[in-house]
Scaffold this motif. Sequence first.
Motif, PDB file in Angstrom:
ATOM      1  N   GLN A 257       2.282   1.835  -3.373  1.00 40.37           N
ATOM      2  CA  GLN A 257       1.279   2.350  -4.305  1.00 40.37           C
ATOM      3  C   GLN A 257       0.916   3.807  -4.016  1.00 40.37           C
ATOM      4  O   GLN A 257       0.331   4.477  -4.856  1.00 40.37           O
ATOM      5  CB  GLN A 257       0.016   1.491  -4.245  1.00 40.37           C
ATOM      6  CG  GLN A 257       0.200   0.099  -4.780  1.00 40.37           C
ATOM      7  CD  GLN A 257      -0.987  -0.801  -4.502  1.00 40.37           C
ATOM      8  OE1 GLN A 257      -1.855  -0.499  -3.687  1.00 40.37           O
ATOM      9  NE2 GLN A 257      -1.013  -1.943  -5.176  1.00 40.37           N
ATOM     10  N   HIS A 258       1.225   4.274  -2.804  1.00 42.22           N
ATOM     11  CA  HIS A 258       0.911   5.645  -2.392  1.00 42.22           C
ATOM     12  C   HIS A 258       2.176   6.311  -1.827  1.00 42.22           C
ATOM     13  O   HIS A 258       2.253   6.609  -0.634  1.00 42.22           O
ATOM     14  CB  HIS A 258      -0.212   5.650  -1.347  1.00 42.22           C
ATOM     15  CG  HIS A 258      -1.473   5.052  -1.858  1.00 42.22           C
ATOM     16  ND1 HIS A 258      -1.717   3.698  -1.824  1.00 42.22           N
ATOM     17  CD2 HIS A 258      -2.559   5.625  -2.441  1.00 42.22           C
ATOM     18  CE1 HIS A 258      -2.898   3.459  -2.356  1.00 42.22           C
ATOM     19  NE2 HIS A 258      -3.440   4.609  -2.740  1.00 42.22           N
TER      20      HIS A 258
ATOM     21  N   LEU B   5       2.025   9.457   0.484  1.00 42.08           N
ATOM     22  CA  LEU B   5       1.330   9.378   1.771  1.00 42.08           C
ATOM     23  C   LEU B   5       2.258   9.885   2.885  1.00 42.08           C
ATOM     24  O   LEU B   5       3.369   9.377   3.059  1.00 42.08           O
ATOM     25  CB  LEU B   5       0.925   7.928   2.060  1.00 42.08           C
ATOM     26  CG  LEU B   5       0.031   7.695   3.269  1.00 42.08           C
ATOM     27  CD1 LEU B   5      -1.345   8.328   3.041  1.00 42.08           C
ATOM     28  CD2 LEU B   5      -0.134   6.205   3.525  1.00 42.08           C
TER      29      LEU B   5
ATOM     30  N   HIS C  21      -5.862   5.565   5.989  1.00 36.00           N
ATOM     31  CA  HIS C  21      -5.913   6.234   4.692  1.00 36.00           C
ATOM     32  C   HIS C  21      -6.745   5.426   3.701  1.00 36.00           C
ATOM     33  O   HIS C  21      -7.547   5.986   2.941  1.00 36.00           O
ATOM     34  CB  HIS C  21      -4.493   6.449   4.160  1.00 36.00           C
ATOM     35  CG  HIS C  21      -4.444   7.151   2.851  1.00 36.00           C
ATOM     36  ND1 HIS C  21      -4.403   6.473   1.647  1.00 36.00           N
ATOM     37  CD2 HIS C  21      -4.445   8.475   2.548  1.00 36.00           C
ATOM     38  CE1 HIS C  21      -4.366   7.351   0.662  1.00 36.00           C
ATOM     39  NE2 HIS C  21      -4.392   8.573   1.181  1.00 36.00           N
TER      40      HIS C  21
ATOM     41  N   TYR D  17       0.832  -1.204   0.000  1.00 36.92           N
ATOM     42  CA  TYR D  17       0.000   0.000   0.000  1.00 36.92           C
ATOM     43  C   TYR D  17       0.869   1.257   0.000  1.00 36.92           C
ATOM     44  O   TYR D  17       0.593   2.207  -0.726  1.00 36.92           O
ATOM     45  CB  TYR D  17      -0.953   0.001   1.195  1.00 36.92           C
ATOM     46  CG  TYR D  17      -2.010   1.073   1.101  1.00 36.92           C
ATOM     47  CD1 TYR D  17      -3.156   0.874   0.343  1.00 36.92           C
ATOM     48  CD2 TYR D  17      -1.857   2.290   1.750  1.00 36.92           C
ATOM     49  CE1 TYR D  17      -4.129   1.863   0.235  1.00 36.92           C
ATOM     50  CE2 TYR D  17      -2.812   3.292   1.644  1.00 36.92           C
ATOM     51  CZ  TYR D  17      -3.952   3.064   0.889  1.00 36.92           C
ATOM     52  OH  TYR D  17      -4.911   4.054   0.782  1.00 36.92           O
TER      53      TYR D  17
END
Length: 149
Positions: free
Chosen positions: A126-127, A130, A139, A123
Motif C-alpha cells: 500500500q506504500h 516507503l 511509519h 502495508y
Amino acid sequence: MSQRELAQARRQLEEQAERAAAHEVAQRRLRQLATRLDQRLTRSESVSGVRGWLKRRQLSTMPRTEEDDALAVLRSSSLMKGAWYLTRYPEVVSTGLSPALHYLRVGAAQHKDPGPAFNTRKYLAQHPDLPRDVNPLVHFHAANPGPAA
C-alpha cells in the motif's frame, strides 16, 4: 449403528478430546514461555549508565543509539506482540535479539509481521514509495499519531 460401533466411536471421540486438551495445555505453556523470553530479552537491552554504554559498544544484540526512537515506538505499539512474534518465528530466538529489535533490524525486510493485527507485506504494497530504511510499523504510527494503535 450397532452398540459396538457406537462404543468405538465414543472411544475415538474421547481420545481426540484428550489430545486436543493436551495440545491446548502445550500451546498455553508455549505462550507463557514466549512472553517470559520476550520480557527477558527486552530487559537485557537496557542501556543506561556506563554499563549500558559498554554493552552497546561490545554486543551486537544491543540497540544502537540511532535505533532508540524507532524501538520506543515499536515497544509502545499495541500492534507489536513480542510473544506472538517469537512463537510465529521461532528462529528469532537464536539471534538473541528482542522481538522488537529483530523486527526493526531485519524482520520487516523479511516481511515478517510484528503481530497478528499488522500485515507488513500488505502495508508495504500500500506504500510502495516507503524507503527501505523506514520500518513499516514505525511509519504507520508516524502517519497515524495518537495512542499506539
